[in-house]
Design a protein around this motif. Structure first.
Motif, mmCIF file in Angstrom:
data_model
loop_
_atom_site.group_PDB
_atom_site.id
_atom_site.type_symbol
_atom_site.label_atom_id
_atom_site.label_comp_id
_atom_site.label_asym_id
_atom_site.label_seq_id
_atom_site.Cartn_x
_atom_site.Cartn_y
_atom_site.Cartn_z
ATOM 1 N N GLN A 1 0.796 -1.229 0.000
ATOM 2 C CA GLN A 1 0.000 0.000 0.000
ATOM 3 C C GLN A 1 0.834 1.288 0.000
ATOM 4 O O GLN A 1 0.693 2.122 -0.886
ATOM 5 N N LYS B 1 3.066 1.816 -3.094
ATOM 6 C CA LYS B 1 2.424 2.200 -4.357
ATOM 7 C C LYS B 1 1.978 3.645 -4.303
ATOM 8 O O LYS B 1 2.026 4.355 -5.308
ATOM 9 N N HIS C 1 -11.380 0.260 5.587
ATOM 10 C CA HIS C 1 -10.493 -0.220 4.521
ATOM 11 C C HIS C 1 -9.046 -0.088 4.995
ATOM 12 O O HIS C 1 -8.428 -1.043 5.390
ATOM 13 N N ARG D 1 -7.503 7.730 -2.468
ATOM 14 C CA ARG D 1 -6.670 7.985 -1.283
ATOM 15 C C ARG D 1 -6.742 9.446 -0.853
ATOM 16 O O ARG D 1 -7.006 10.332 -1.665
HETATM 17 N N1 ASP Z 1 -4.031 -2.406 -0.095
HETATM 18 C C1 ASP Z 1 -5.429 -2.722 -0.185
HETATM 19 C C2 ASP Z 1 -5.637 -4.192 0.161
HETATM 20 O O1 ASP Z 1 -4.695 -4.963 0.161
HETATM 21 C C3 ASP Z 1 -5.991 -2.523 -1.541
HETATM 22 C C4 ASP Z 1 -5.981 -1.112 -1.964
HETATM 23 O O2 ASP Z 1 -6.509 -0.243 -1.264
HETATM 24 O O3 ASP Z 1 -5.475 -0.854 -3.062
HETATM 25 O O4 ASP Z 1 -6.756 -4.607 0.412
#
Ligand code: ASP
Length: 584
Positions: free
Chosen positions: A197, A200, A444, A485
Motif C-alpha cells: 500500500q 504504491k 479499509h 486515497r
Molecule cells: N491495499 C489494499 C488491500 O490490500 C488494496 C488497496 O486499497 O489498493 O486490500
C-alpha cells in the motif's frame, strides 16, 4: 534429443512416423502376448504397445518398469484398433522399438491419476506428485494464463510493473504482521508486507502515474478455505483519477481476463451501495446470481403481543420460492443451522404460504392469516412459498439472514457454477466502531478518502462518514477492493487523529508518507484483486489451495517441508533472539 513429440501430440496423421517420447509410466498392463504402457507428461497420455514382434531386449526392460519411472520410448505410430475417445491421442498407439529408463521411481504413495486414491494429507505431503496429476496441474495452468492476460491488459493500458520490497516496516492493515528479525540491527524487525500500500502511493508521488504488480502479500490471520498466510494480489495504483476511472479500468481488466481465458463475455457490472447490499442481501459481498432478497418486516410485525419481535431491533425475512412443503424435520434442522454460533440467531420463525392459499406458521398464535397475508405481500411471496424470519440486533441479523440466503441458494442450486455475476459495492463506511477497543478503526485502511460531501461529519458523526472505497464482488466472493486515497497531509493527519494515533505515533509509523506528501502528491486511487480467489473462481473451485502450487494447510504449515520449524541455537544467537519457555 530426449523427444521428438510430447505425449499429447500424436494423431492419426502421424501414422507410420517413428517418434521418440519421454515421460512418466502411469500404468503397465501385461496381457501376456501384448503389453500396454500409458506414458504421461504434462501434455497428455500416449499408449505404447509391445507384441510378438517386439525385441527381447525391449521386453526385458519392460519387465523392470514400475509406476512413475521416467522413460524414453521410441517406436512407430500406428492406428489403434479400439480407439479411446477420452484422450486426445486416443486414435493412435506406438509400437515400441526401443526403451530407455532415464530415472527409476520408488512406489508412489498414491496413484497419480485424476481419480486418485490419495487422501488430502498425503497429497499435500507429496505435493510434487499431486501436481503431476492433470486435474491439479490444469488449475495452475489456468492461473498462469490469467497472470499472462492481466499483464498484457495492464501493459497495454500503460501501467508500469514495479517490484516493491518484501522486507518492510510494519504497516497496519487490520491483520497481524509476519516479522523478520534483523541480524545487523539487534532488537529490530522487518515486517513482511500485508500489501504494498504505502509503496504504491509513494510511486504516485514519484510520478509513475500507473503502477501494477502481481505480488505476494502476507497476513498472520486465522486460516479459512479462502485464506492463506501468503497470497497473491494484483496490486494497482493510478494518479489523476477519480473512483469512476478506477472502476472502469478494472471492469475492463476483468472483462478482458474472462474473455481471454474462459471465452466468456461479462456484460454488466452493476453498482450497489454498501447500505443497500446490507439491507437487501445481508452481506457486503452479495451473490446476485439469485434474488431471495431480505425484507424488513419490523414495522409490520411489532405490537401484536409477540414479545420476541417486539423487543427486537430488526425483524427480517427471506422468501424461499416453492418450499412451502418443507417438513417439520427440515425446518427444525434449518433452525438449528441458524442457531450455530457462526450465524448466531436465537431462533427462526417460518411461514408456509400453502399452495391452496392458506397459511401455516410457527407464530399462528400471534398472527392470524390476515396478518401473515401482509407479510406475504411485503415479501412478494406467492402460494407455494416459504418465509424464513429472523429477529434481533439489526446488523447481526441482516448478516445472519444473508448467510441463510446463501445456504438456501446452495440447497436450491441457484448458485450455478460457470455463471459469473460481478458487481461493485461502493460507499462503504469510512470507519468501524470497535466496542471492545472503544475506538474507531478504518474499515479499509487509514489512507482511504472520505466522500468529500461527508467530510464535515468527521467531527460530529464519524460513524456516518462514507468512504470513496469500493469492492469488486463476483458470485458472493470479494475479488478485490480499493479506494480513492487521501492526498492532503492535513486531512491525513486528521484521520490518524480519529483513529487514535497521537501526532508522535503517526509520525513514527507513517512519517515518511506524510513527508512525501509535502512534495506534491497527485490525487490518486487504487485497487488490489485477490489473485488466488479470482483463479479459484475461474477454476470453479471452492478453495484457493488448489490454485496454489505449494499451499499451506489450515494450521499454516507446509507439511511437505515441515515448516515452520525451530532454528538452531547459533541462528538465534546471531539474531539476538532468546526463546522463552512455552506458556502452558
Ligand atoms: N491495499 C489494499 C488491500 O490490500 C488494496 C488497496 O486499497 O489498493 O486490500
Amino acid at each position: 534429443m530426449y523427444r521428438t513429440h510430447t505425449c499429447g501430440e500424436l494423431r492419426l496423421e502421424h501414422t507410420g512416423h517413428t517418434v521418440t517420447l519421454a515421460g512418466w509410466v502411469q500404468r503397465v498392463r501385461d496381457l501376456g502376448a501384448m503389453s500396454f504402457i500409458d506414458l504421461r507428461d504434462r501434455y497428455g497420455i500416449t499408449q505404447l504397445i509391445t507384441d510378438e514382434h517386439t525385441s527381447g531386449e525391449v521386453k526385458a526392460i519392460l519387465e523392470t518398469l514400475g509406476r512413475e519411472y521416467v522413460i524414453q520410448a521410441t517406436g512407430k505410430v500406428r492406428e489403434r484398433s479400439s480407439k479411446n475417445k477420452n484422450i486426445s491421442t486416443g486414435d493412435v498407439e506406438i509400437e515400441l522399438s526401443a526403451i530407455n529408463i532415464l530415472s527409476p521411481s520408488a512406489v508412489p504413495p498414491f496413484t497419480i491419476q485424476d481419480d486418485t486414491d490419495g487422501g488430502d494429507d498425503l497429497r499435500m505431503k507429496y505435493r510434487y506428485l499431486d501436481l503431476r496429476r492433470g486435474y491439479v496441474r490444469k488449475n495452475l495452468e489456468l492461473r498462469a494464463q490469467m497472470a499472462h492476460a492481466v499483464r498484457s491488459f495492464l501493459n497495454n493500458e500503460g501501467f508500469i510493473e514495479t517490484e516493491t520490497p518484501v522486507l518492510i516496516k510494519s504497516t497496519p492493515e487490520g491483520a497481524r504482521d509476519f516479522v523478520v528479525p534483523s541480524r545487523m540491527n539487534p532488537g529490530e524487525f522487518y515486517a513482511l508486507p500485508q500489501s504494498p500500500q504505502i509503496f504504491k502511493q509513494l510511486l504516485m508521488v514519484a510520478g509513475f502515474d500507473k503502477y501494477f504488480q502481481i505480488v505476494k502479500c502476507f497476513r498472520d490471520e486465522d486460516l479459512r478455505a479462502d485464506r492463506q498466510p501468503e497470497f497473491t494480489q494484483i496490486d494497482c495504483e493510478m494518479s489523476f483519477v477519480e473512483q469512476e476511472d478506477v472502476l472502469c479500468t478494472f471492469e475492463g481488466l476483468t472483462r478482458y481476463v474472462f474473455r481471454e481465458v474462459l471465452g466468456q463475455e461479462i456484460s454488466d457490472f452493476p453498482r450497489m451501495s454498501y447500505s443497500e447490499a446490507m439491507e437487501r442481501y445481508g452481506s457486503d459481498k452479495p451473490d446476485i446470481r439469485f434474488d431471495m432478497l431480505l425484507n424488513d418486516l419490523s414495522d409490520l410485525v411489532r405490537g401484536k403481543g409477540f414479545s420476541i419481535f417486539d423487543e427486537a431491533g430488526y425483524i427480517g425475512a427471506i422468501c424461499v420460492k416453492g418450499c412451502s412443503e418443507y417438513t417439520r424435520k427440515q425446518l427444525d434442522e434449518l433452525t438449528e443451522w441458524v442457531k450455530r454460533p457462526q450465524i448466531g440467531a436465537r431462533g427462526m420463525v417460518y411461514v408456509k404460504y400453502n399452495s391452496d392459499g392458506s397459511f401455516k406458521s410457527s407464530v399462528d398464535k400471534f398472527y392470524p392469516a390476515t396478518e401473515l397475508a401482509k407479510w406475504a405481500q411485503k415479501t412478494g411471496a406467492e402460494p407455494g412459498d416459504l418465509l424464513l424470519v429472523l429477529s434481533g440486533e439489526r446488523k447481526k441479523m441482516q448478516e445472519a439472514l444473508g448467510t441463510l440466503r446463501n445456504e438456501m441458494g446452495n440447497r436450491l442450486e441457484l448458485r450455478k457454477k460457470g455463471t459469473f455475476s460481478p458487481l461493485w459495492v461502493v460507499d462503504f463506511p469510512l470507519l468501524e466502531w470497535d466496542a471492545e477497543a472503544q475506538r474507531y478503526f478504518a474499515m479499509h485502511h487509514p489512507f482511504t478518502s472520505p466522500k468529500p460531501e461527508d467530510i464535515l461529519l468527521l467531527d460530529t458523526r464519524p460513524g456516518d462518514v462514507r468512504a470513496n472505497a469500493y469492492d469488486l464482488v463476483i458470485n458472493g466472493v470479494e475479488i478485490g477492493g480499493g479506494s480513492v486515497r487521501i492526498f492532503d497531509s492535513a486531512l491525513q493527519a486528521k484521520m490518524f487523529d480519529i483513529l487514535g494515533f497521537t501526532p508522535a505515533q503517526a509520525e513514527a509509523q507513517f512519517g515518511f508518507l506524510m513527508n512525501a506528501f509535502k512534495y506534491g502528491a497527485p490525487p490518486h486511487a487504487g485497487i488490489a484483486f485477490g489473485f488466488d480467489r479470482l483463479a479459484s473462481l475461474f477454476a470453479g473451485l471452492d478453495s484457493i489451495r488448489d490454485v496454489i502450487a505449494f499451499p499451506k494447510n489450515n494450521a499454516g504449515r507446509d507439511v511437505m517441508n515441515d515448516s515452520p520449524a525451530p532454528i538452531s541455537r547459533e541462528q538465534l544467537d546471531e539474531l539476538n533472539l532468546r526463546l522463552v519457555e512455552k506458556r502452558s
